[in-house]
Design a protein around this motif. Structure first.
Motif, PDB file in Angstrom:
ATOM      1  N   LYS A 128       0.831  -1.200   0.000  1.00 46.76           N
ATOM      2  CA  LYS A 128       0.000   0.000   0.000  1.00 46.76           C
ATOM      3  C   LYS A 128       0.868   1.254   0.000  1.00 46.76           C
ATOM      4  O   LYS A 128       1.647   1.472   0.924  1.00 46.76           O
ATOM      5  N   VAL A 186      -1.464   7.908  -0.420  1.00 47.98           N
ATOM      6  CA  VAL A 186      -1.690   9.059  -1.300  1.00 47.98           C
ATOM      7  C   VAL A 186      -2.551  10.070  -0.553  1.00 47.98           C
ATOM      8  O   VAL A 186      -3.633   9.716  -0.054  1.00 47.98           O
ATOM      9  N   TYR A 189      -4.721  13.570  -0.728  1.00 48.77           N
ATOM     10  CA  TYR A 189      -5.404  14.444  -1.674  1.00 48.77           C
ATOM     11  C   TYR A 189      -5.610  15.816  -1.059  1.00 48.77           C
ATOM     12  O   TYR A 189      -5.943  15.935   0.126  1.00 48.77           O
ATOM     13  N   GLN A 228      -5.650   8.149   1.055  1.00 54.81           N
ATOM     14  CA  GLN A 228      -6.007   6.863   0.486  1.00 54.81           C
ATOM     15  C   GLN A 228      -4.730   6.094   0.149  1.00 54.81           C
ATOM     16  O   GLN A 228      -3.621   6.572   0.393  1.00 54.81           O
ATOM     17  N   TYR A 229      -4.893   4.902  -0.441  1.00 50.57           N
ATOM     18  CA  TYR A 229      -3.745   4.061  -0.728  1.00 50.57           C
ATOM     19  C   TYR A 229      -3.844   3.489  -2.145  1.00 50.57           C
ATOM     20  O   TYR A 229      -4.931   3.195  -2.630  1.00 50.57           O
ATOM     21  N   ILE A 230      -2.691   3.365  -2.772  1.00 53.13           N
ATOM     22  CA  ILE A 230      -2.595   2.652  -4.046  1.00 53.13           C
ATOM     23  C   ILE A 230      -2.125   1.233  -3.743  1.00 53.13           C
ATOM     24  O   ILE A 230      -0.993   1.038  -3.296  1.00 53.13           O
ATOM     25  N   LEU A 279      -0.456  -1.782  -4.673  1.00 53.83           N
ATOM     26  CA  LEU A 279       0.411  -2.379  -5.694  1.00 53.83           C
ATOM     27  C   LEU A 279       0.601  -3.858  -5.376  1.00 53.83           C
ATOM     28  O   LEU A 279       1.119  -4.211  -4.317  1.00 53.83           O
ATOM     29  N   MET A 310       0.149   6.569 -13.775  1.00 52.19           N
ATOM     30  CA  MET A 310      -0.371   6.645 -12.407  1.00 52.19           C
ATOM     31  C   MET A 310      -0.009   7.984 -11.775  1.00 52.19           C
ATOM     32  O   MET A 310      -0.831   8.604 -11.082  1.00 52.19           O
ATOM     33  N   SER A 311       1.208   8.444 -12.021  1.00 55.91           N
ATOM     34  CA  SER A 311       1.638   9.737 -11.485  1.00 55.91           C
ATOM     35  C   SER A 311       0.841  10.880 -12.085  1.00 55.91           C
ATOM     36  O   SER A 311       0.416  11.804 -11.368  1.00 55.91           O
ATOM     37  N   ASP A 326      -2.227  10.747 -13.449  1.00 58.19           N
ATOM     38  CA  ASP A 326      -3.607  10.698 -12.957  1.00 58.19           C
ATOM     39  C   ASP A 326      -3.705  11.234 -11.537  1.00 58.19           C
ATOM     40  O   ASP A 326      -4.654  11.935 -11.175  1.00 58.19           O
ATOM     41  N   MET A 327      -2.713  10.900 -10.728  1.00 59.14           N
ATOM     42  CA  MET A 327      -2.693  11.369  -9.348  1.00 59.14           C
ATOM     43  C   MET A 327      -2.578  12.897  -9.299  1.00 59.14           C
ATOM     44  O   MET A 327      -3.247  13.576  -8.516  1.00 59.14           O
ATOM     45  N   ILE A 386       7.184   5.286  -7.584  1.00 60.57           N
ATOM     46  CA  ILE A 386       6.284   4.154  -7.815  1.00 60.57           C
ATOM     47  C   ILE A 386       7.022   3.044  -8.561  1.00 60.57           C
ATOM     48  O   ILE A 386       6.874   1.855  -8.254  1.00 60.57           O
TER      49      ILE A 386
END
Length: 444
Positions: free
Chosen positions: A235, A238, A240, A255-257, A259, A330-331, A333-334, A354
């Motif tokens: 995890k 992230v 926001y 939140q968490y990504i 992976l 991913m970067s 979009d974040m 990442i």
């Protein structure tokens, strides 16, 4: 036990879920019935004990025994899976396919149609090879030329029928149809394999019933280990940015990504196994090579085969993870959504962070995947029958675990939507994407 009966009762109370489960079971019964129908023009009594071993035994397991029975669906959904993999790879390398992937529903329909046409082409080629190499000449009752032509049409139609059954399960049933069909084929071989193992141990071969108990405990431990690998995630936090619009606050949450440790799923094993079929195919077409170094690759229990197989799996795990997980996207979009990883600058630094995390978790994931893949050959070395040893690892075990988890996730989502308790007292069932199939996010 009371919790289990309560959960089953709750599942039966949801009308839509009940209908989907019954529809799925009906389709699977139809598939298993069709698997028993032998190709026209073949005398089933002359097939004898047409059991396959080695690499062909693996294909027979995925087809639920239809491969060795010379069934009208002997090729199963494997040509469809091969076509889906090709289309996926084309979506990575060919710009026109990338464009279709980004067109939403219309692009998905085009890719589905291309996959179906490619499935027909692959099935025709495989059908010709199958009837020429796997059907004994003494079992053919009609003119051989007519039989080859007729069988090619029948096998192609059989594969398309199985593909259609899988799509119907995905649309109107529960779980992914293609994956469930493969899973049912694998499970169908388990009772026979277990019976053979029990009979051999009861006869006093290799340790008796005590050895059988040890085998069952070892199988349970391997399944638990496989679930840990499939479910394992790293995890990445992230944060926001907080936005206030009028009297309402948006963002400002962490939140968490997730992976995945095994982001590539079962694909590295499938790719590696496809390459490992080549030496066996060469020795089959050219008998003069049977005494060469290629013969070592015809026995999946040999050390040479296992080491090469493991190395290929590790290499394909890195390759498939690299082409399917895009840290830069991913970067971006974040960044567009106002998110950032605490302590890491947005943009290139986030992408590098990442990518570094993915590289670190992919290596142990690849090692564990290679271990799982070669466990069947290790089990055979310890005296376990080849038929039963296939359930100790490899593609079959990963498919079984992945499909069951994915199906349970869908059942749990229905329960939670209706405000019932989930399948577990703590935590949630999380699925995983398996064999890619066109038109679905998870597939065998």
């Amino acid at each position: 036990m009371k919790k289990l009966f309560t959960t089953l009762s709750n599942i039966w109370k949801i009308q839509e879920l009940k209908e989907r489960i019954l529809f799925t079971l009906l389709i699977l019964v139809i598939y298993r019935f069709v698997c028993q129908v032998v190709l026209p023009g073949v005398d089933a009594n002359l097939l004898g004990q047409n059991q396959k071993s080695g690499l062909l035994g693996l294909l027979d397991m995925f087809a639920g025994g239809a491969f060795s029975k010379v069934s009208i669906v002997a090729l199963g959904v494997m040509p469809y899976i091969s076509a889906s993999i090709v289309v996926q790879l084309l979506g990575i390398a060919v710009p026109s396919f990338q464009k279709m992937q980004k067109e939403g529903e219309s692009g998905r329909k085009k890719l589905n149609q291309i996959t179906r046409y490619l499935t027909v082409a692959i099935t025709i080629v495989q059908s010709v090879g199958y009837v020429k190499t796997q059907v004994p000449e003494e079992a053919i009752l009609i003119n051989h030329t007519l039989f080859y032509i007729l069988s090619t049409f029948v096998l192609t139609a059989g594969t398309l029928f199985v593909m259609w059954l899988g799509e119907k399960i995905t649309d109107k049933g529960i779980g992914n149809g293609t994956s469930l069909i493969i899973m049912v084929g694998i499970i169908a071989r388990l009772p026979i394999a277990l019976q053979q193992e029990v009979t051999s141990r009861a006869a006093g071969q290799g340790g008796g019933l005590i050895a059988l108990v040890v085998e069952i405990v070892a199988l349970f431990a391997v399944v638990m280990f496989t679930i840990l690998i499939v479910q394992g995630v790293r995890k990445v936090p992230v944060q926001y940015a907080k936005k206030i619009v009028g009297n309402k606050q948006f963002g400002g949450v962490r939140q968490y990504i997730p992976l995945k440790v095994n982001a590539a799923g079962v694909m590295p094993i499938i790719f590696a196994q496809a390459l490992m079929f080549i030496p066996a195919g060469l020795t089959g077409f050219f008998p003069s090579l049977q005494n060469s170094w290629l013969s070592a690759y015809s026995d999946y229990t040999s050390v040479t085969y296992s080491v090469t197989f493991a190395v290929l799996i590790i290499a394909f795990t890195f390759f498939y993870t690299a082409i399917t997980v895009n840290p830069t996207q991913m970067s971006d979009d974040m960044k567009k959504n106002g998110g950032f990883i605490p302590g890491v600058k947005p943009g290139q630094a986030t992408s590098s962070f990442i990518d570094d995390v993915i590289s670190k978790i992919t290596f142990p994931g690849a090692i564990f995947l290679a271990i799982i893949a070669i466990l069947p050959s290790v089990a055979v070395k310890f005296g376990i029958a080849s038929e039963f040893a296939h359930f100790y690892g490899g593609t079959s075990l990963l498919i079984l675990v992945g499909v069951v988890l994915d199906t349970l996730q869908q059942v749990e989502s229905y329960l939670l939507m209706r405000h019932y308790d989930g399948l577990m007292k703590t935590g949630r069932v999380t699925g995983r994407t398996g064999i890619p199939a066109a038109g679905s996010n998870a597939a065998l």
